[in-house]
Design a protein around this motif. Structure first.
Motif, PDB file in Angstrom:
ATOM      1  N   ALA A 233      45.749  59.028  50.903  1.00  0.00           N
ATOM      2  CA  ALA A 233      45.010  59.360  49.681  1.00  0.00           C
ATOM      3  C   ALA A 233      45.380  58.423  48.538  1.00  0.00           C
ATOM      4  N   TYR A 234      46.665  58.056  48.449  1.00  0.00           N
ATOM      5  CA  TYR A 234      47.087  57.118  47.405  1.00  0.00           C
ATOM      6  C   TYR A 234      46.431  55.752  47.596  1.00  0.00           C
ATOM      7  N   LEU A 235      46.433  55.246  48.832  1.00  0.00           N
ATOM      8  CA  LEU A 235      45.854  53.931  49.087  1.00  0.00           C
ATOM      9  C   LEU A 235      44.351  53.927  48.819  1.00  0.00           C
ATOM     10  N   LEU A 236      43.660  54.996  49.215  1.00  0.00           N
ATOM     11  CA  LEU A 236      42.222  55.076  48.942  1.00  0.00           C
ATOM     12  C   LEU A 236      41.957  55.136  47.444  1.00  0.00           C
ATOM     13  N   THR A 237      42.775  55.922  46.724  1.00  0.00           N
ATOM     14  CA  THR A 237      42.588  56.034  45.276  1.00  0.00           C
ATOM     15  C   THR A 237      42.853  54.704  44.584  1.00  0.00           C
ATOM     16  N   ILE A 238      43.959  54.045  44.955  1.00  0.00           N
ATOM     17  CA  ILE A 238      44.305  52.775  44.336  1.00  0.00           C
ATOM     18  C   ILE A 238      43.261  51.711  44.666  1.00  0.00           C
ATOM     19  N   THR A 239      42.757  51.698  45.899  1.00  0.00           N
ATOM     20  CA  THR A 239      41.730  50.729  46.261  1.00  0.00           C
ATOM     21  C   THR A 239      40.466  50.942  45.439  1.00  0.00           C
ATOM     22  N   ALA A 240      40.053  52.201  45.277  1.00  0.00           N
ATOM     23  CA  ALA A 240      38.869  52.484  44.459  1.00  0.00           C
ATOM     24  C   ALA A 240      39.088  52.069  43.014  1.00  0.00           C
ATOM     25  N   MET A 241      40.261  52.364  42.452  1.00  0.00           N
ATOM     26  CA  MET A 241      40.537  51.984  41.068  1.00  0.00           C
ATOM     27  C   MET A 241      40.622  50.474  40.917  1.00  0.00           C
ATOM     28  N   ASN A 242      41.237  49.798  41.868  1.00  0.00           N
ATOM     29  CA  ASN A 242      41.312  48.330  41.800  1.00  0.00           C
ATOM     30  C   ASN A 242      39.929  47.695  41.896  1.00  0.00           C
ATOM     31  N   LEU A 243      39.054  48.313  42.706  1.00  0.00           N
ATOM     32  CA  LEU A 243      37.678  47.816  42.789  1.00  0.00           C
ATOM     33  C   LEU A 243      36.970  47.941  41.441  1.00  0.00           C
ATOM     34  N   LEU A 244      37.170  49.072  40.771  1.00  0.00           N
ATOM     35  CA  LEU A 244      36.577  49.238  39.437  1.00  0.00           C
ATOM     36  C   LEU A 244      37.170  48.243  38.440  1.00  0.00           C
ATOM     37  N   VAL A 245      38.468  48.005  38.530  1.00  0.00           N
ATOM     38  CA  VAL A 245      39.098  47.009  37.654  1.00  0.00           C
ATOM     39  C   VAL A 245      38.519  45.623  37.914  1.00  0.00           C
ATOM     40  N   GLY A 246      38.346  45.264  39.185  1.00  0.00           N
ATOM     41  CA  GLY A 246      37.763  43.965  39.505  1.00  0.00           C
ATOM     42  C   GLY A 246      36.337  43.831  38.998  1.00  0.00           C
ATOM     43  N   ILE A 247      35.532  44.890  39.169  1.00  0.00           N
ATOM     44  CA  ILE A 247      34.149  44.850  38.681  1.00  0.00           C
ATOM     45  C   ILE A 247      34.123  44.719  37.156  1.00  0.00           C
ATOM     46  N   ALA A 248      34.965  45.497  36.467  1.00  0.00           N
ATOM     47  CA  ALA A 248      34.984  45.453  35.004  1.00  0.00           C
ATOM     48  C   ALA A 248      35.392  44.072  34.495  1.00  0.00           C
ATOM     49  N   ASN A 249      36.413  43.473  35.121  1.00  0.00           N
ATOM     50  CA  ASN A 249      36.847  42.142  34.683  1.00  0.00           C
ATOM     51  C   ASN A 249      35.836  41.063  35.054  1.00  0.00           C
ATOM     52  N   GLY A 250      35.174  41.204  36.196  1.00  0.00           N
ATOM     53  CA  GLY A 250      34.119  40.256  36.530  1.00  0.00           C
ATOM     54  C   GLY A 250      32.959  40.329  35.546  1.00  0.00           C
ATOM     55  N   LEU A 251      32.604  41.561  35.137  1.00  0.00           N
ATOM     56  CA  LEU A 251      31.513  41.727  34.171  1.00  0.00           C
ATOM     57  C   LEU A 251      31.888  41.165  32.803  1.00  0.00           C
ATOM     58  N   GLN A 252      33.155  41.386  32.392  1.00  0.00           N
ATOM     59  CA  GLN A 252      33.525  40.857  31.073  1.00  0.00           C
ATOM     60  C   GLN A 252      33.583  39.331  31.074  1.00  0.00           C
ATOM     61  N   MET A 253      33.972  38.727  32.190  1.00  0.00           N
ATOM     62  CA  MET A 253      33.942  37.264  32.272  1.00  0.00           C
ATOM     63  C   MET A 253      32.501  36.749  32.296  1.00  0.00           C
ATOM     64  N   TRP A 254      31.609  37.463  32.986  1.00  0.00           N
ATOM     65  CA  TRP A 254      30.200  37.073  33.011  1.00  0.00           C
ATOM     66  C   TRP A 254      29.569  37.232  31.635  1.00  0.00           C
ATOM     67  N   ALA A 255      29.881  38.328  30.921  1.00  0.00           N
ATOM     68  CA  ALA A 255      29.300  38.564  29.608  1.00  0.00           C
ATOM     69  C   ALA A 255      29.733  37.518  28.593  1.00  0.00           C
ATOM     70  N   GLN A 256      30.919  36.946  28.787  1.00  0.00           N
ATOM     71  CA  GLN A 256      31.405  35.922  27.863  1.00  0.00           C
ATOM     72  C   GLN A 256      31.053  34.507  28.303  1.00  0.00           C
ATOM     73  N   GLY A 257      30.276  34.399  29.372  1.00  0.00           N
ATOM     74  CA  GLY A 257      29.835  33.088  29.821  1.00  0.00           C
ATOM     75  C   GLY A 257      30.893  32.271  30.520  1.00  0.00           C
ATOM     76  N   MET A 258      31.914  32.916  31.079  1.00  0.00           N
ATOM     77  CA  MET A 258      32.963  32.187  31.792  1.00  0.00           C
ATOM     78  C   MET A 258      32.463  31.758  33.172  1.00  0.00           C
ATOM     79  N   PRO A 259      32.954  30.644  33.687  1.00  0.00           N
ATOM     80  CA  PRO A 259      32.506  30.191  35.006  1.00  0.00           C
ATOM     81  C   PRO A 259      33.091  31.064  36.123  1.00  0.00           C
ATOM     82  N   ASP A 260      32.301  31.239  37.191  1.00  0.00           N
ATOM     83  CA  ASP A 260      32.737  31.927  38.415  1.00  0.00           C
ATOM     84  C   ASP A 260      33.287  33.329  38.129  1.00  0.00           C
ATOM     85  N   PRO A 261      32.491  34.230  37.551  1.00  0.00           N
ATOM     86  CA  PRO A 261      33.012  35.582  37.276  1.00  0.00           C
ATOM     87  C   PRO A 261      33.348  36.353  38.551  1.00  0.00           C
TER      88      PRO A 261
END
Length: 388
Positions: A233-261
């Motif tokens: 349960a911990y690994l599934l929870t952490i994986t889901a949260m890390n996926l959300l963190v990755g999506i959020a950081n990819g979106l913020q890099m894309w919104a700021q026009g950074m290369p390769d979000p």
């Protein structure tokens, strides 16, 4: 009732655990010879683990992945009526396909960044000219300190510098050996994971059958069930949260026009598996990327600042709220374990630090003689497993 809906231990239960820990310490009362023997045994085991890292690491990763894939395997076998061997093959093939897909998606932009490194470094150095003076002063102070600690050579002696001849094919041989070792470890991991998924329950059943007493049988079954339930349960929870963190950081890099979000979102997802050190490294990478892609040093601080806000929201609020119902870990011992296993096995050890420490706490909580150690490993109530 679902395990994640179970209430936190009451204060009386925590006080009872403390009393049991003190009673066990008073009853054990080990002498100096016993303590020295335990220390020597632990050191010998650690030396073996360090020397046999090539075979131990795939086995440990296979055990952790078996805990992660346990619930999906039961879903395939119990609900869809698939044979255990076929369910294991489906899960392992899906896992390796996912890893290969992510690696393929980010390999092209990552190789482009590596190829542009010679022209990127001068540009970064130009952007960091504001910091050149304090960095120069710091370097000068370190050089002076080094000169003070160095012993001058005796008079009349000559210093000889031996230069080794350039090894033209050394890099190619190293890459070839590293690739062969990685493929061998991946094969070992896949084979061991397959048999754990297929026959892991049978192995546990045989172990319980050979134990002498009923109390020992119940203790081993309780440890195995709690490890599988909580760690999966911990690994599934952490994986889901890390996926959300990755999506959020990819979106913020894309919104700021950074290369390769997509690349930087994937990097944030992977680094978040390493507590504390991973997000710190991610913030540094985001700063360097923004420094290369923007016009000023102050605008380059925005991506790592947003990265920090995302990490604080995840690490300080959401993740502790989700995982604290299962177990908590002492943040001091967590960071010590992180550095120790990183020293032992590198990045792989840092990834395994939290699961290993959590498994240690679960075992200690079920073994009366190890109850004091389990109480030490656990954090105060309300603190998350990631030490937040």
């Amino acid at each position: 009732m679902d395990a994640r809906d179970r209430p936190l231990p009451a204060p009386d239960d925590e006080a009872e655990r403390r009393r049991e820990a003190r009673a066990e310490m008073a009853r054990a009362n080990p002498d100096v010879a016993t303590i020295c023997l335990v220390i020597l045994t632990v050191l010998a085991v650690l030396a073996v683990l360090h020397a046999a890292a090539d075979i131990v690491l795939p086995l440990l990763f296979a055990i952790v992945l078996n805990l992660l894939l346990g619930p999906p395997k039961r879903l395939l076998t119990n609900r869809l009526r698939l044979p255990p061997a076929l369910a294991a093959l489906v899960l392992i093939a899906g896992l390796f396909m996912l890893i290969a897909g992510v690696g393929t998606a980010i390999s092209v932009p990552a190789s482009q960044w590596l190829s542009r490194a010679p022209e990127t470094l001068p540009k970064l150095q130009e952007r960091l000219v504001v910091l050149s003076r304090p960095i120069g002063e710091l370097r000068k102070a370190l050089e002076q300190a080094q000169h003070l600690t160095e012993q001058p050579p005796p008079e009349g002696t000559q210093r000889v510098v031996v230069q080794s001849p350039p090894n033209v094919g050394g890099m190619g041989v190293s890459v070839l050996q590293g690739t062969r070792a990685a493929l061998g470890q991946a094969l070992t991991l896949g084979v061991v994971l397959f048999f754990l998924l297929v026959a892991g329950d049978t192995l546990l059943r045989r172990l319980v059958e050979i134990l002498p007493g009923l109390a020992d049988k119940k203790r081993v079954v309780g440890i195995a069930e709690e490890i599988e339930e909580n760690i999966s349960a911990y690994l599934l929870t952490i994986t889901a949260m890390n996926l959300l963190v990755g999506i959020a950081n990819g979106l913020q890099m894309w919104a700021q026009g950074m290369p390769d979000p997509l690349l930087w979102g994937t990097v944030a997802f992977l680094l978040n598996y390493i507590p504390i050190l991973g997000p710190a490294l991610g913030m540094m990478l985001f700063f360097l990327v923004a420094l290369f892609a923007t016009d000023g040093i102050w605008w380059a601080l925005l991506p790592p600042f947003i990265y920090l806000l995302i990490h604080m929201a995840e690490g300080e609020a959401i993740t502790p709220m989700l995982v604290a119902k299962r177990f908590t870990l002492n943040p001091v011992l967590l960071i010590v374990a992180l550095f120790f296993w990183d020293w032992m096995w590198g990045v792989a050890g840092a990834l395994l630090a939290v699961p290993l420490l959590a498994i240690l706490k679960i075992v200690c909580d079920h073994v009366p003689a190890l109850t004091p150690l389990g109480h030490l490993v656990g954090a105060p109530r309300g603190r998350g497993v990631n030490g937040s």
